[in-house]
Design a protein around this motif. Structure first.
Motif, PDB file in Angstrom:
ATOM      1  N   LYS A  52       0.835  -1.207   0.000  1.00  0.00           N
ATOM      2  CA  LYS A  52       0.000   0.000   0.000  1.00  0.00           C
ATOM      3  C   LYS A  52       0.872   1.261   0.000  1.00  0.00           C
ATOM      4  O   LYS A  52       0.526   2.261  -0.601  1.00  0.00           O
ATOM      5  N   SER A  53       2.013   1.172   0.701  1.00  0.00           N
ATOM      6  CA  SER A  53       2.873   2.355   0.842  1.00  0.00           C
ATOM      7  C   SER A  53       3.729   2.611  -0.384  1.00  0.00           C
ATOM      8  O   SER A  53       4.122   3.745  -0.637  1.00  0.00           O
ATOM      9  N   ASN A  54       4.075   1.574  -1.111  1.00  0.00           N
ATOM     10  CA  ASN A  54       4.892   1.743  -2.308  1.00  0.00           C
ATOM     11  C   ASN A  54       4.289   0.930  -3.446  1.00  0.00           C
ATOM     12  O   ASN A  54       4.902  -0.030  -3.916  1.00  0.00           O
ATOM     13  N   PRO A  55       3.088   1.319  -3.908  1.00  0.00           N
ATOM     14  CA  PRO A  55       2.396   0.533  -4.927  1.00  0.00           C
ATOM     15  C   PRO A  55       3.125   0.531  -6.269  1.00  0.00           C
ATOM     16  O   PRO A  55       3.023  -0.416  -7.030  1.00  0.00           O
ATOM     17  N   VAL A  56       3.889   1.581  -6.548  1.00  0.00           N
ATOM     18  CA  VAL A  56       4.546   1.681  -7.859  1.00  0.00           C
ATOM     19  C   VAL A  56       5.692   0.675  -7.978  1.00  0.00           C
ATOM     20  O   VAL A  56       5.805  -0.035  -8.959  1.00  0.00           O
ATOM     21  N   HIS A  57       6.575   0.635  -6.972  1.00  0.00           N
ATOM     22  CA  HIS A  57       7.747  -0.245  -7.060  1.00  0.00           C
ATOM     23  C   HIS A  57       7.658  -1.478  -6.163  1.00  0.00           C
ATOM     24  O   HIS A  57       8.337  -2.464  -6.399  1.00  0.00           O
ATOM     25  N   LYS A  58       6.838  -1.408  -5.106  1.00  0.00           N
ATOM     26  CA  LYS A  58       6.686  -2.520  -4.146  1.00  0.00           C
ATOM     27  C   LYS A  58       8.036  -2.905  -3.536  1.00  0.00           C
ATOM     28  O   LYS A  58       8.308  -4.083  -3.322  1.00  0.00           O
ATOM     29  N   LYS A  59       8.889  -1.919  -3.290  1.00  0.00           N
ATOM     30  CA  LYS A  59      10.231  -2.232  -2.789  1.00  0.00           C
ATOM     31  C   LYS A  59      10.501  -1.579  -1.444  1.00  0.00           C
ATOM     32  O   LYS A  59       9.858  -0.587  -1.072  1.00  0.00           O
ATOM     33  N   ILE A  60      11.479  -2.123  -0.739  1.00  0.00           N
ATOM     34  CA  ILE A  60      11.996  -1.478   0.469  1.00  0.00           C
ATOM     35  C   ILE A  60      13.284  -0.757   0.100  1.00  0.00           C
ATOM     36  O   ILE A  60      13.919  -1.114  -0.889  1.00  0.00           O
ATOM     37  N   PRO A  61      13.702   0.249   0.855  1.00  0.00           N
ATOM     38  CA  PRO A  61      13.051   0.766   2.048  1.00  0.00           C
ATOM     39  C   PRO A  61      11.888   1.715   1.754  1.00  0.00           C
ATOM     40  O   PRO A  61      11.830   2.335   0.706  1.00  0.00           O
ATOM     41  N   VAL A  62      10.970   1.796   2.701  1.00  0.00           N
ATOM     42  CA  VAL A  62       9.940   2.821   2.691  1.00  0.00           C
ATOM     43  C   VAL A  62       9.970   3.476   4.064  1.00  0.00           C
ATOM     44  O   VAL A  62      10.052   2.785   5.076  1.00  0.00           O
ATOM     45  N   LEU A  63       9.926   4.798   4.065  1.00  0.00           N
ATOM     46  CA  LEU A  63       9.811   5.530   5.326  1.00  0.00           C
ATOM     47  C   LEU A  63       8.357   5.957   5.460  1.00  0.00           C
ATOM     48  O   LEU A  63       7.771   6.455   4.502  1.00  0.00           O
ATOM     49  N   LEU A  64       7.782   5.724   6.632  1.00  0.00           N
ATOM     50  CA  LEU A  64       6.426   6.221   6.887  1.00  0.00           C
ATOM     51  C   LEU A  64       6.528   7.300   7.946  1.00  0.00           C
ATOM     52  O   LEU A  64       6.975   7.033   9.061  1.00  0.00           O
ATOM     53  N   HIS A  65       6.156   8.511   7.597  1.00  0.00           N
ATOM     54  CA  HIS A  65       6.158   9.599   8.568  1.00  0.00           C
ATOM     55  C   HIS A  65       4.703   9.950   8.837  1.00  0.00           C
ATOM     56  O   HIS A  65       4.044  10.574   8.007  1.00  0.00           O
ATOM     57  N   GLY A  66       4.191   9.527   9.978  1.00  0.00           N
ATOM     58  CA  GLY A  66       2.744   9.594  10.201  1.00  0.00           C
ATOM     59  C   GLY A  66       2.145   8.623   9.208  1.00  0.00           C
ATOM     60  O   GLY A  66       2.553   7.464   9.133  1.00  0.00           O
TER      61      GLY A  66
END
Lengths: 252, 233
Positions: free
Chosen positions: A81-95
């Motif tokens: 859901k957070s990175n639908p385009v690439h579906k990769k890590i890392p992802v930072l969630l700020h709030g």
């Protein structure tokens, strides 16, 4: 409660309320203060060359965060859901706001939390840092990765490309303590665990990539860099990578 | 030597060079445009960008800055008093940078795929990929523009420049294949955006004429097809 503040001080509301640039800048600074209070999460994988950059940056700035380890063979709903385009890590969630792509995340962290800056102030120095960061990801990492997955002529070309690109990094660090100068900066985090990864690939695949004598400045930098406490706690070491990937191989 | 000596090494057909030109225009910076033929590459280019040997290169008081998006950010920061190119909010900056990187790393290779396609099947596949990308960019446009004319809001910004650099190439590709990449059905927002972008004062005098670029594209297509054929062997 935190959410209310975030909405109240959202930039859209400010733009409609205030006309003057000066006042807008002042109120946006206040908005940043409140945004800093949002919870920080990192979606990552512990041996990833890209994810460790993010944790180091947050630790460098003293930011508390929650680390969530992803199983890349079974990606979580949150990651997708957070990175639908690439579906990769890392992802930072700020709030509830996701930021993807490690170099973009690093700039976001540096611009959101201004203490212990990672980037230089001068625009031309910044441009140099961005140039070499891009170079690391597009040349060094990709060549080494290609060398690890190919055979024959394609592998030879990739090996040569990796060696050439490492020579350039070696020249860049010559005469300096860190890429950032006397203290570590943005580019140090980006180069980060690359030497360990390259040495791991060398041993795992059985090819020659990192000549310690030819790359003496880069080799010495890697040793200095790894001694920094926040780096030491979470840098993927060659042995960790060998253990993990050998176990993967044996499991098949 | 002038205090603000600005030169841009480039070539008129390049979408990457165009990004730098538009950014300089946004800031009303006077510069000397050094047109490269690229065959051979000039001494100045090879000296200024020894790592990649590519255009564009910005020379600001003889200091070289390379890589088009890095140049655009540099221009924004070095001429800070002019109109802003990147948003001031860190999260909006991250979103703009994300989509600019997407254009370069995912979308542009698919565009090259159309031009370099060996046969109709390959071309159709590439058109499919490009269209998928444009649909994503359309979604992004709707979210980011918040009902205004550009990704940057009322004025063109970083992402307008990053993506808009390719507008003339999009039009050439449409003409070549008799297809509408930007259309009412799938990309209504981008369709309107394209007209406004092309008409913007910072863009209109430097955007290549579609016909002129179409003529030039025949050379590029030949090169791309040769490269694809060599790779296939």
């Amino acid at each position: 409660m935190m959410h209310c503040f975030d909405m109240l001080y959202s930039p859209t509301l400010l733009e409609t309320q205030y006309q003057s640039n000066e006042l807008q800048r002042e109120t946006q600074r206040d908005a940043y203060e409140f945004r800093k209070l949002g919870e920080v999460k990192v979606l990552g994988a512990s041996l990833s060359i890209f994810c460790c950059r993010i944790e180091w940056a947050l630790k460098h700035k003293g930011i508390t965060y929650e680390y969530i380890e992803e199983d890349l063979r079974n990606k979580s709903t949150l990651l997708l859901k957070s990175n639908p385009v690439h579906k990769k890590i890392p992802v930072l969630l700020h709030g509830d706001k996701p930021v993807a792509e490690s170099l973009i995340i690093l700039e976001y962290i540096d611009e959101t939390w201004r203490e212990n800056p990672l980037m230089p102030d001068d625009p031309s120095e910044k441009a140099m840092v961005r140039f070499w960061a891009k170079y690391v990801d597009e040349k060094c990492v990709i060549s080494a990765w290609t060398a690890s997955r190919t055979k024959g002529h394609e592998q030879e070309k990739a090996i040569e490309s990796t060696q050439e690109s490492l020579k350039l990094l070696n020249k860049l660090i010559e005469g300096k303590t860190f890429f950032g100068g006397e203290t570590m900066g943005f580019l140090d985090l980006v180069v980060g665990s690359l030497p360990n990864w390259i040495k791991f690939i060398e041993e795992f695949v059985g090819i020659k990539l990192f000549d310690t004598k030819e790359l003496s400045f880069l080799h010495e930098w890697a040793q200095r860099f790894t001694e920094i406490p926040i780096i030491k706690e979470s840098i993927p070491m060659k042995e960790d990578l060998l253990n993990y990937f050998r176990a993967q191989q044996n499991a098949k | 030597m002038a205090k603000n000596d600005v030169k841009l090494i480039g070539a008129w057909p390049s979408p990457f060079v165009l990004r730098a030109r538009i950014a300089l225009n946004v800031k009303s910076v006077e510069y000397e445009f050094l047109q490269e033929t690229l065959e051979p590459k000039s001494e100045l280019l090879l000296r200024s960008n020894p790592v990649h040997k590519k255009i564009p290169v910005l020379l600001h008081n003889d200091k070289p800055i390379c890589e088009s998006l890095i140049i655009v950010e540099y221009i924004d920061e070095a001429w800070a008093s002019g109109p802003s190119i990147l948003p001031s909010d860190p999260y909006e900056r991250a979103i703009a940078r994300f989509w600019a990187a997407y254009v370069d790393e995912r979308w542009f290779p698919a565009m090259k795929g159309i031009l370099g396609a060996q046969d109709d099947a390959a071309r159709m596949a590439a058109v499919g990929q490009v269209t998928e990308g444009l649909v994503l960019l359309e979604e992004a446009f709707q979210k980011i523009s918040k009902g205004k004319s550009f990704f940057g809001g009322d004025h063109i910004g970083y992402l307008d420049i990053a993506f808009g650099g390719f507008l003339a190439w999009i039009r050439v590709t449409e003409g070549m294949g008799g297809i509408k990449l930007l259309n009412e059905t799938k990309t209504p927002g981008l369709l309107k955006w394209a007209e406004k972008f092309a008409a913007d004062p910072a863009v209109k005098d430097v955007l290549p004429e579609t016909q002129k670029l179409a003529e030039f594209s025949k050379i590029i297509i030949a090169k791309l097809r040769a490269a694809a054929a060599a790779k296939a062997k």
